[in-house]
Write a protein that holds these residues in place. Structure first.
Motif, PDB file in Angstrom:
ATOM      1  N   ALA A   1       0.828  -1.205   0.000  1.00  0.00           N
ATOM      2  CA  ALA A   1       0.000   0.000   0.000  1.00  0.00           C
ATOM      3  C   ALA A   1       0.862   1.255   0.000  1.00  0.00           C
ATOM      4  CB  ALA A   1      -0.931  -0.007   1.206  1.00  0.00           C
ATOM      5  N   ALA A   2       1.943   1.248   0.765  1.00  0.00           N
ATOM      6  CA  ALA A   2       2.842   2.400   0.792  1.00  0.00           C
ATOM      7  C   ALA A   2       3.507   2.610  -0.564  1.00  0.00           C
ATOM      8  CB  ALA A   2       3.893   2.226   1.881  1.00  0.00           C
ATOM      9  N   THR A   3       3.860   1.513  -1.220  1.00  0.00           N
ATOM     10  CA  THR A   3       4.466   1.611  -2.553  1.00  0.00           C
ATOM     11  C   THR A   3       3.473   2.174  -3.557  1.00  0.00           C
ATOM     12  OG1 THR A   3       5.871  -0.288  -2.042  1.00  0.00           O
ATOM     13  CG2 THR A   3       5.630   0.296  -4.356  1.00  0.00           C
ATOM     14  N   CYS A   4       2.230   1.711  -3.494  1.00  0.00           N
ATOM     15  CA  CYS A   4       1.199   2.234  -4.393  1.00  0.00           C
ATOM     16  C   CYS A   4       0.961   3.719  -4.163  1.00  0.00           C
ATOM     17  CB  CYS A   4      -0.102   1.471  -4.222  1.00  0.00           C
ATOM     18  SG  CYS A   4      -0.050  -0.182  -4.933  1.00  0.00           S
ATOM     19  N   LEU A   5       0.904   4.131  -2.926  1.00  0.00           N
ATOM     20  CA  LEU A   5       0.710   5.547  -2.625  1.00  0.00           C
ATOM     21  C   LEU A   5       1.885   6.384  -3.103  1.00  0.00           C
ATOM     22  CD1 LEU A   5      -0.930   5.451   0.911  1.00  0.00           C
ATOM     23  CD2 LEU A   5      -1.977   6.106  -1.248  1.00  0.00           C
ATOM     24  N   ALA A   6       3.091   5.849  -2.961  1.00  0.00           N
ATOM     25  CA  ALA A   6       4.274   6.588  -3.421  1.00  0.00           C
ATOM     26  C   ALA A   6       4.267   6.728  -4.940  1.00  0.00           C
ATOM     27  CB  ALA A   6       5.544   5.881  -2.959  1.00  0.00           C
ATOM     28  N   LEU A   7       3.843   5.674  -5.645  1.00  0.00           N
ATOM     29  CA  LEU A   7       3.801   5.743  -7.104  1.00  0.00           C
ATOM     30  C   LEU A   7       2.694   6.660  -7.600  1.00  0.00           C
ATOM     31  CD1 LEU A   7       4.470   2.012  -8.015  1.00  0.00           C
ATOM     32  CD2 LEU A   7       6.023   3.941  -8.281  1.00  0.00           C
ATOM     33  N   LEU A   8       1.549   6.646  -6.925  1.00  0.00           N
ATOM     34  CA  LEU A   8       0.433   7.487  -7.331  1.00  0.00           C
ATOM     35  C   LEU A   8       0.660   8.964  -7.024  1.00  0.00           C
ATOM     36  CD1 LEU A   8      -2.607   5.266  -6.385  1.00  0.00           C
ATOM     37  CD2 LEU A   8      -1.747   5.791  -8.662  1.00  0.00           C
ATOM     38  N   SER A   9       1.556   9.274  -6.118  1.00  0.00           N
ATOM     39  CA  SER A   9       1.795  10.677  -5.794  1.00  0.00           C
ATOM     40  C   SER A   9       2.528  11.387  -6.928  1.00  0.00           C
ATOM     41  CB  SER A   9       2.603  10.797  -4.497  1.00  0.00           C
ATOM     42  OG  SER A   9       3.913  10.268  -4.698  1.00  0.00           O
ATOM     43  N   GLY A  10       3.122  10.642  -7.859  1.00  0.00           N
ATOM     44  CA  GLY A  10       3.788  11.248  -9.002  1.00  0.00           C
ATOM     45  C   GLY A  10       2.815  11.676 -10.085  1.00  0.00           C
ATOM     46  N   CYS A  11       1.559  11.280 -10.002  1.00  0.00           N
ATOM     47  CA  CYS A  11       0.548  11.636 -10.999  1.00  0.00           C
ATOM     48  C   CYS A  11      -0.130  12.933 -10.573  1.00  0.00           C
ATOM     49  CB  CYS A  11      -0.487  10.519 -11.136  1.00  0.00           C
ATOM     50  SG  CYS A  11       0.222   8.959 -11.639  1.00  0.00           S
ATOM     51  N   VAL A  12       0.512  14.018 -10.834  1.00  0.00           N
ATOM     52  CA  VAL A  12      -0.044  15.321 -10.465  1.00  0.00           C
ATOM     53  C   VAL A  12      -0.516  16.026 -11.721  1.00  0.00           C
ATOM     54  CG1 VAL A  12       1.364  15.557  -8.401  1.00  0.00           C
ATOM     55  CG2 VAL A  12       2.221  16.405 -10.559  1.00  0.00           C
ATOM     56  N   GLY A  13      -1.347  17.009 -11.563  1.00  0.00           N
ATOM     57  CA  GLY A  13      -1.852  17.770 -12.691  1.00  0.00           C
ATOM     58  C   GLY A  13      -0.811  18.736 -13.237  1.00  0.00           C
ATOM     59  N   VAL A  14      -1.103  19.243 -14.406  1.00  0.00           N
ATOM     60  CA  VAL A  14      -0.215  20.206 -15.051  1.00  0.00           C
ATOM     61  C   VAL A  14      -0.583  21.595 -14.559  1.00  0.00           C
ATOM     62  CG1 VAL A  14       0.492  21.145 -17.267  1.00  0.00           C
ATOM     63  CG2 VAL A  14      -0.028  18.731 -17.063  1.00  0.00           C
ATOM     64  N   HIS A  15       0.412  22.332 -14.165  1.00  0.00           N
ATOM     65  CA  HIS A  15       0.190  23.699 -13.698  1.00  0.00           C
ATOM     66  C   HIS A  15      -0.069  24.618 -14.892  1.00  0.00           C
ATOM     67  CE1 HIS A  15       1.388  22.575  -9.675  1.00  0.00           C
ATOM     68  NE2 HIS A  15       2.489  22.015 -10.163  1.00  0.00           N
ATOM     69  N   PRO A  16      -0.802  25.705 -14.689  1.00  0.00           N
ATOM     70  CA  PRO A  16      -1.107  26.608 -15.805  1.00  0.00           C
ATOM     71  C   PRO A  16       0.140  27.158 -16.503  1.00  0.00           C
ATOM     72  CG  PRO A  16      -2.495  27.128 -13.934  1.00  0.00           C
ATOM     73  CD  PRO A  16      -1.499  26.104 -13.469  1.00  0.00           C
ATOM     74  N   TRP A  17       1.199  27.389 -15.785  1.00  0.00           N
ATOM     75  CA  TRP A  17       2.409  27.938 -16.410  1.00  0.00           C
ATOM     76  C   TRP A  17       3.206  26.885 -17.171  1.00  0.00           C
ATOM     77  CZ3 TRP A  17       1.634  27.781 -11.123  1.00  0.00           C
ATOM     78  CH2 TRP A  17       2.367  26.836 -10.427  1.00  0.00           C
ATOM     79  N   GLN A  18       2.836  25.612 -17.037  1.00  0.00           N
ATOM     80  CA  GLN A  18       3.500  24.547 -17.784  1.00  0.00           C
ATOM     81  C   GLN A  18       2.751  24.180 -19.064  1.00  0.00           C
ATOM     82  OE1 GLN A  18       3.439  21.576 -14.725  1.00  0.00           O
ATOM     83  NE2 GLN A  18       5.556  21.997 -14.118  1.00  0.00           N
ATOM     84  N   ARG A  19       1.556  24.654 -19.210  1.00  0.00           N
ATOM     85  CA  ARG A  19       0.741  24.268 -20.362  1.00  0.00           C
ATOM     86  C   ARG A  19       1.267  24.848 -21.663  1.00  0.00           C
ATOM     87  NH1 ARG A  19      -5.343  24.237 -17.827  1.00  0.00           N
ATOM     88  NH2 ARG A  19      -4.797  22.776 -16.194  1.00  0.00           N
ATOM     89  N   ASP A  20       1.930  25.993 -21.618  1.00  0.00           N
ATOM     90  CA  ASP A  20       2.473  26.552 -22.851  1.00  0.00           C
ATOM     91  C   ASP A  20       3.592  25.683 -23.407  1.00  0.00           C
ATOM     92  OD1 ASP A  20       4.297  27.184 -20.845  1.00  0.00           O
ATOM     93  OD2 ASP A  20       4.930  29.036 -21.814  1.00  0.00           O
ATOM     94  N   LEU A  21       4.342  25.029 -22.519  1.00  0.00           N
ATOM     95  CA  LEU A  21       5.403  24.138 -22.991  1.00  0.00           C
ATOM     96  C   LEU A  21       4.835  22.882 -23.614  1.00  0.00           C
ATOM     97  CD1 LEU A  21       7.854  24.416 -19.968  1.00  0.00           C
ATOM     98  CD2 LEU A  21       8.007  25.582 -22.163  1.00  0.00           C
TER      99      LEU A  21
END
Length: 69
Positions: free
Chosen positions: A7-27
């Motif tokens: 469960a800890a491994t799954c939570l650690a892997l899922l924490s890398g799935c974050v949304g794109v910030h507005p200032w990164q969308r132009d890239l």
């Protein structure tokens, strides 16, 4: 114990799935980041390919040609 580690491994892997910030969308919206970055060049190359191979669909599917080997 093994379930807790899993469960800890799954939570650690899922924490890398974050949304794109507005200032990164132009890239991410640049042509170089697209799957088909240069559609005119690809269309030109496909036209040359299927003209030489006498295939009607270019690289998208098999078929065509004179049938001689």
């Amino acid at each position: 114990m093994i379930k807790l580690v899993g469960a800890a491994t799954c939570l650690a892997l899922l924490s890398g799935c974050v949304g794109v910030h507005p200032w990164q969308r132009d890239l991410l919206a640049r042509n170089a980041m697209q799957l088909n970055a240069y559609p005119r060049v690809i269309a030109f190359r496909e036209h040359i390919y299927f003209s030489k191979e006498a295939a009607s669909g270019g690289r998208s599917f098999d078929g065509g040609g004179c049938g001689c080997n």
